[in-house]
Design a protein around this motif. Structure first.
Motif, PDB file in Angstrom:
ATOM      1  N   GLY A  23       0.795  -1.222   0.000  1.00  0.00           N
ATOM      2  CA  GLY A  23       0.000   0.000   0.000  1.00  0.00           C
ATOM      3  C   GLY A  23       0.823   1.264   0.000  1.00  0.00           C
ATOM      4  N   ASN A  24       2.124   1.138   0.250  1.00  0.00           N
ATOM      5  CA  ASN A  24       2.999   2.311   0.245  1.00  0.00           C
ATOM      6  C   ASN A  24       3.654   2.406  -1.135  1.00  0.00           C
ATOM      7  OD1 ASN A  24       5.074   4.230   0.604  1.00  0.00           O
ATOM      8  ND2 ASN A  24       5.222   3.739   2.796  1.00  0.00           N
ATOM      9  N   THR A  25       2.976   3.099  -2.050  1.00  0.00           N
ATOM     10  CA  THR A  25       3.438   3.182  -3.439  1.00  0.00           C
ATOM     11  C   THR A  25       4.788   3.850  -3.544  1.00  0.00           C
ATOM     12  OG1 THR A  25       1.140   3.324  -4.148  1.00  0.00           O
ATOM     13  CG2 THR A  25       2.815   3.921  -5.762  1.00  0.00           C
ATOM     14  N   LYS A  26       5.001   4.880  -2.736  1.00  0.00           N
ATOM     15  CA  LYS A  26       6.265   5.627  -2.780  1.00  0.00           C
ATOM     16  C   LYS A  26       7.442   4.695  -2.468  1.00  0.00           C
ATOM     17  CE  LYS A  26       8.818   9.208  -0.292  1.00  0.00           C
ATOM     18  NZ  LYS A  26       8.767  10.185   0.837  1.00  0.00           N
ATOM     19  N   CYS A  27       7.295   3.929  -1.415  1.00  0.00           N
ATOM     20  CA  CYS A  27       8.377   3.030  -1.006  1.00  0.00           C
ATOM     21  C   CYS A  27       8.593   1.944  -2.048  1.00  0.00           C
ATOM     22  CB  CYS A  27       8.053   2.415   0.348  1.00  0.00           C
ATOM     23  SG  CYS A  27       9.284   1.226   0.929  1.00  0.00           S
ATOM     24  N   SER A  28       7.493   1.356  -2.524  1.00  0.00           N
ATOM     25  CA  SER A  28       7.597   0.275  -3.495  1.00  0.00           C
ATOM     26  C   SER A  28       8.283   0.738  -4.769  1.00  0.00           C
ATOM     27  CB  SER A  28       6.208  -0.293  -3.811  1.00  0.00           C
ATOM     28  OG  SER A  28       6.299  -1.355  -4.726  1.00  0.00           O
ATOM     29  N   VAL A  29       7.901   1.890  -5.258  1.00  0.00           N
ATOM     30  CA  VAL A  29       8.503   2.424  -6.480  1.00  0.00           C
ATOM     31  C   VAL A  29       9.985   2.720  -6.268  1.00  0.00           C
ATOM     32  CG1 VAL A  29       8.520   4.391  -8.059  1.00  0.00           C
ATOM     33  CG2 VAL A  29       6.348   3.338  -7.393  1.00  0.00           C
ATOM     34  N   ALA A  30      10.314   3.313  -5.121  1.00  0.00           N
ATOM     35  CA  ALA A  30      11.699   3.676  -4.850  1.00  0.00           C
ATOM     36  C   ALA A  30      12.587   2.439  -4.766  1.00  0.00           C
ATOM     37  CB  ALA A  30      11.786   4.481  -3.557  1.00  0.00           C
ATOM     38  N   ILE A  31      12.081   1.405  -4.102  1.00  0.00           N
ATOM     39  CA  ILE A  31      12.879   0.184  -3.965  1.00  0.00           C
ATOM     40  C   ILE A  31      13.006  -0.531  -5.310  1.00  0.00           C
ATOM     41  CG2 ILE A  31      12.980  -2.083  -2.849  1.00  0.00           C
ATOM     42  CD1 ILE A  31      11.640  -0.805  -0.434  1.00  0.00           C
ATOM     43  N   SER A  32      11.928  -0.499  -6.122  1.00  0.00           N
ATOM     44  CA  SER A  32      12.010  -1.092  -7.454  1.00  0.00           C
ATOM     45  C   SER A  32      13.055  -0.386  -8.303  1.00  0.00           C
ATOM     46  CB  SER A  32      10.638  -1.037  -8.135  1.00  0.00           C
ATOM     47  OG  SER A  32       9.695  -1.801  -7.435  1.00  0.00           O
ATOM     48  N   GLU A  33      13.114   0.955  -8.197  1.00  0.00           N
ATOM     49  CA  GLU A  33      14.130   1.713  -8.927  1.00  0.00           C
ATOM     50  C   GLU A  33      15.536   1.336  -8.455  1.00  0.00           C
ATOM     51  OE1 GLU A  33      13.101   5.736  -8.280  1.00  0.00           O
ATOM     52  OE2 GLU A  33      11.457   5.757  -9.744  1.00  0.00           O
ATOM     53  N   MET A  34      15.667   1.155  -7.140  1.00  0.00           N
ATOM     54  CA  MET A  34      16.956   0.765  -6.594  1.00  0.00           C
ATOM     55  C   MET A  34      17.370  -0.602  -7.123  1.00  0.00           C
ATOM     56  SD  MET A  34      17.917   0.120  -2.580  1.00  0.00           S
ATOM     57  CE  MET A  34      16.939  -1.387  -2.560  1.00  0.00           C
ATOM     58  N   ALA A  35      16.409  -1.534  -7.175  1.00  0.00           N
ATOM     59  CA  ALA A  35      16.703  -2.879  -7.677  1.00  0.00           C
ATOM     60  C   ALA A  35      17.069  -2.839  -9.154  1.00  0.00           C
ATOM     61  CB  ALA A  35      15.499  -3.793  -7.445  1.00  0.00           C
ATOM     62  N   SER A  36      16.349  -2.035  -9.943  1.00  0.00           N
ATOM     63  CA  SER A  36      16.643  -1.921 -11.370  1.00  0.00           C
ATOM     64  C   SER A  36      18.025  -1.327 -11.597  1.00  0.00           C
ATOM     65  CB  SER A  36      15.582  -1.055 -12.057  1.00  0.00           C
ATOM     66  OG  SER A  36      14.302  -1.642 -11.944  1.00  0.00           O
ATOM     67  N   ALA A  37      18.374  -0.319 -10.788  1.00  0.00           N
ATOM     68  CA  ALA A  37      19.689   0.296 -10.922  1.00  0.00           C
ATOM     69  C   ALA A  37      20.788  -0.701 -10.585  1.00  0.00           C
ATOM     70  CB  ALA A  37      19.784   1.519 -10.008  1.00  0.00           C
ATOM     71  N   ALA A  38      20.567  -1.494  -9.517  1.00  0.00           N
ATOM     72  CA  ALA A  38      21.560  -2.502  -9.133  1.00  0.00           C
ATOM     73  C   ALA A  38      21.724  -3.545 -10.223  1.00  0.00           C
ATOM     74  CB  ALA A  38      21.141  -3.156  -7.821  1.00  0.00           C
ATOM     75  N   LYS A  39      20.586  -3.943 -10.838  1.00  0.00           N
ATOM     76  CA  LYS A  39      20.647  -4.955 -11.898  1.00  0.00           C
ATOM     77  C   LYS A  39      21.387  -4.425 -13.119  1.00  0.00           C
ATOM     78  CE  LYS A  39      17.706  -7.888 -14.783  1.00  0.00           C
ATOM     79  NZ  LYS A  39      16.312  -8.256 -15.135  1.00  0.00           N
ATOM     80  N   SER A  40      21.094  -3.187 -13.518  1.00  0.00           N
ATOM     81  CA  SER A  40      21.722  -2.625 -14.716  1.00  0.00           C
ATOM     82  C   SER A  40      23.216  -2.400 -14.525  1.00  0.00           C
ATOM     83  CB  SER A  40      21.045  -1.300 -15.085  1.00  0.00           C
ATOM     84  OG  SER A  40      21.229  -0.349 -14.051  1.00  0.00           O
ATOM     85  N   GLN A  41      23.633  -2.164 -13.272  1.00  0.00           N
ATOM     86  CA  GLN A  41      25.046  -1.909 -12.998  1.00  0.00           C
ATOM     87  C   GLN A  41      25.787  -3.167 -12.578  1.00  0.00           C
ATOM     88  OE1 GLN A  41      25.235   1.261 -10.151  1.00  0.00           O
ATOM     89  NE2 GLN A  41      23.940   2.615 -11.375  1.00  0.00           N
ATOM     90  N   GLY A  42      25.071  -4.300 -12.599  1.00  0.00           N
ATOM     91  CA  GLY A  42      25.736  -5.570 -12.289  1.00  0.00           C
ATOM     92  C   GLY A  42      26.034  -5.764 -10.830  1.00  0.00           C
ATOM     93  N   THR A  43      25.289  -5.101  -9.940  1.00  0.00           N
ATOM     94  CA  THR A  43      25.505  -5.260  -8.514  1.00  0.00           C
ATOM     95  C   THR A  43      24.733  -6.479  -8.027  1.00  0.00           C
ATOM     96  OG1 THR A  43      25.716  -2.876  -8.262  1.00  0.00           O
ATOM     97  CG2 THR A  43      25.302  -4.160  -6.256  1.00  0.00           C
ATOM     98  N   HIS A  44      25.413  -7.435  -7.418  1.00  0.00           N
ATOM     99  CA  HIS A  44      24.765  -8.652  -6.949  1.00  0.00           C
ATOM    100  C   HIS A  44      25.271  -9.004  -5.558  1.00  0.00           C
ATOM    101  CE1 HIS A  44      23.170  -9.355 -10.944  1.00  0.00           C
ATOM    102  NE2 HIS A  44      24.388  -9.183 -11.432  1.00  0.00           N
ATOM    103  N   ILE A  45      24.419  -9.661  -4.826  1.00  0.00           N
ATOM    104  CA  ILE A  45      24.851 -10.211  -3.544  1.00  0.00           C
ATOM    105  C   ILE A  45      25.696 -11.436  -3.822  1.00  0.00           C
ATOM    106  CG2 ILE A  45      24.028 -11.381  -1.448  1.00  0.00           C
ATOM    107  CD1 ILE A  45      21.713  -9.503  -1.379  1.00  0.00           C
ATOM    108  N   SER A  46      26.807 -11.549  -3.124  1.00  0.00           N
ATOM    109  CA  SER A  46      27.686 -12.695  -3.355  1.00  0.00           C
ATOM    110  C   SER A  46      26.960 -13.994  -3.076  1.00  0.00           C
ATOM    111  CB  SER A  46      28.917 -12.592  -2.462  1.00  0.00           C
ATOM    112  OG  SER A  46      28.534 -12.581  -1.102  1.00  0.00           O
TER     113      SER A  46
END
Length: 608
Positions: free
Chosen positions: A465-488
């Protein structure tokens, strides 16, 4: 403390709670479980679809496939299971509860497709491989046949059964009044004319007997077992422990067989486990309540009568894992040909039979028969030291997808909720080890690591229900994916679970994140996952140290966590007394960190 940082105190909080909370929210129930349940008690494996089922003591079944594919089924009644078996390669799983209800689970629909309540205590159960037929044995001594009709989605009891009374009459011998069926084994390969698969429907139409190769073996708790010709509805052989003439014995404690001598007749004793010990069903391994294991050779053309000399037509060899007077019952037996395809040898996996009070081990007996199979030429023993109390085991035979299957592979489930996989190379090393007790397994690889590194704090956060948080975290995940950031990830190793249907997840940029799991570790690091779906997805790794900046106590163990979905701020408390406040921006590689130690407050900009 962390709550005060993130939330304002409200005098109307109780009033707001009464308005917001609904009756559904006051009825919490488990919908997703990550890892192996601590109450796990049974295993089942489908070698074709490569799925593992884990049953628990409270009516739940965990289905595990490859690539973190997991599903959780919950029975309407929170009861433990007696049996758990796949209808192989058909997408169905059969369970038997302690209230004697047989349930067929539809894996695709994730629900109970059909159920049947049995009126007598079920004591034995077996599914006929590659069919929808199954045998049930109960405490009244009755062996019955069930069929799951896929089209009608109905579990049917067929009008065919084998009673202890009918067996007693056919054998011309009196049975004890109370005979519980303790084991059922369809013979793996009949040595007569094998019927083709059309026999299945023929039998179903005319006598409603399940398809087998024509022979069925079942055992009673009194020590008697019966080889039954299903197609002809008659006994081929009946034996018990008092058929002791010509008995041979071998000492499984030594690498060399003991001198084989004739044994005296002995009274019947309770059977606790049994399995085939040959590819064609010509040798039967039986475990007893006193710790003995007897290998029975069932000759081709065996009948219910003895030969003219009055001696039994079969040969038997006794194995003893310990010479102590008090031994554990033989609880579990399983056989593997181990790459030997001539019926002259293989490996017998045993739990039980050792001296009471000894350490818990799973014993592997490597057996070699003489060409005439009248005696054992060699017996070699190895032990796997168990990590916890033994619960169940699944043996992966040579038809599995694993490579180099000259030696078997196996899963071992121990309490509480530990699942280990021993591959063929691991067991081969065990065979060559001097003390015969060392083997290093591959542990179940949870998507959320708990031991390497060691997890010290965790929080499951709902952002629904918190659209702001969900969108922000999705953007963070997309940025991590595009930059090749992964958890070991953990070291890659062969893990024989590749099946299952993964969750149909929407594209990352289109997905609404509703739940987060945040974990803190002993090394000071913090990991964040998207826990919206059963398959958790890594989002971010927060290193304890800020690059280029020295922070006292940064690598101390994380002791407390909290998260604000309004400000996207994580509070991380450590054993050193330091509190870090991390602002998650749209770029996970950049983290603004507030370090609070006593009255000191620093703002640091870190790059992962």
């Amino acid at each position: 403390m962390f709550t005060k940082l993130f939330h304002k105190h409200s005098h109307d909080s109780q009033h707001d709670l009464e308005k917001v909370v609904t009756p559904i929210e006051l009825n919490p129930h488990l919908i997703v479980h990550y890892g192996i349940p601590s109450t796990a008690s049974h295993l089942a494996y489908d070698p074709i679809q490569q799925l593992l089922a884990v049953g628990t003591q409270n009516g739940r079944i965990k289905i595990i496939g490859g690539d973190n594919i997991e599903g959780l089924f919950t029975s309407p009644k929170e009861l433990s299971f007696k049996n758990l078996e796949f209808l192989q390669n058909q997408g169905f799983l059969v369970s038997v509860s302690h209230e004697n209800e047989v349930e067929v689970w539809d894996l695709e629909q994730r629900c109970v497709a059909s159920a049947l309540q049995w009126n007598v205590n079920i004591t034995a159960f077996a599914v006929i491989q590659e069919t929808s037929y199954m045998y049930i044995g109960d405490e009244s001594g009755l062996v019955s046949v069930l069929k799951y009709d896929v089209k009608e989605r109905m579990l049917l009891q067929l009008p065919y059964s084998i009673s202890a009374h009918s067996v007693s009459e056919a054998a011309g011998a009196l049975f004890p009044k109370h005979q519980s069926v303790v084991g059922i084994l369809p013979q793996p390969c009949s040595r007569g004319n094998r019927q083709d698969k059309n026999f299945l429907e023929f039998i179903y139409l005319f006598s409603c007997i399940a398809y087998t190769t024509g022979l069925l073996l079942f055992a009673y708790d009194s020590g008697i077992f019966v080889l039954w010709d299903v197609s002809k509805d008659k006994i081929l052989l009946i034996r018990g422990c008092n058929d002791g003439s010509g008995e041979n014995s071998a000492n499984a404690r030594s690498s060399e067989p003991k001198d084989q001598t004739s044994g005296d007749e002995q009274e019947d004793k309770e059977i606790t486990s049994l399995c085939w010990a040959s590819l064609d069903g010509s040798i039967l391994a039986v475990g007893y309540v006193d710790g003995d294991i007897i290998l029975w050779h069932l000759p081709e053309g065996a009948t219910a009568n003895r030969n003219k000399t009055g001696k039994p037509v079969d040969n038997m060899v006794k194995l003893q894992l310990s010479s102590a007077d008090s031994r554990f019952p033989v609880i579990y037996l399983q056989w593997s040909a181990g790459g030997i395809y001539n019926n002259n040898g293989g490996q017998l996996f045993v739990y039980g039979g050792d001296e009471i009070g000894s350490a818990e081990v799973l014993t592997i007996l490597s057996l070699q028969w003489s060409p005439q199979r009248e005696a054992l030429e060699n017996v070699r023993r190895e032990n796997i030291t168990l990590q916890g109390s033994f619960t169940d085991m699944i043996l992966l035979h040579s038809y599995s997808v694993l490579e180099n299957e000259e030696a078997p592979s196996l899963f071992i489930l121990s309490s509480p909720g530990q699942l280990q996989f021993y591959d063929s190379s691991c067991l081969s090393r065990l065979n060559s080890h001097q003390d015969k007790t060392c083997a290093i397994p591959t542990h179940y690889r949870s998507a959320v690591p708990t031991t390497e590194p060691y997890l010290t704090a965790g929080r499951l956060i709902s952002v629904h229900g918190n659209t702001k948080c969900s969108v922000a975290i999705s953007e963070m995940a997309s940025a991590a994916k595009s930059q090749g950031t992964h958890i070991s990830k953990e070291k890659s190793s062969k893990w024989p679970l590749n099946g299952g249907v993964p969750c149909q997840l929407p594209a990352l940029e289109e997905r609404n994140i509703e739940r987060l799991y945040i974990a803190g570790y002993q090394d000071g690091s913090v990991r964040i996952w998207d826990a919206t779906y059963p398959m958790v997805l890594p989002l971010c790794l927060l290193d304890p140290e800020v690059r280029g900046v020295s922070v006292a106590g940064a690598t101390a163990s994380v002791s407390a966590l909290d998260f604000s979905s309004e400000t996207l701020r994580i509070a991380i408390g450590s054993d050193s007394g330091t509190v870090r406040l991390c602002n998650l921006s749209g770029n996970c590689t950049e983290t603004r960190v507030h370090v609070v130690t006593g009255t000191k407050h620093e703002v640091l900009l870190g790059f992962d």
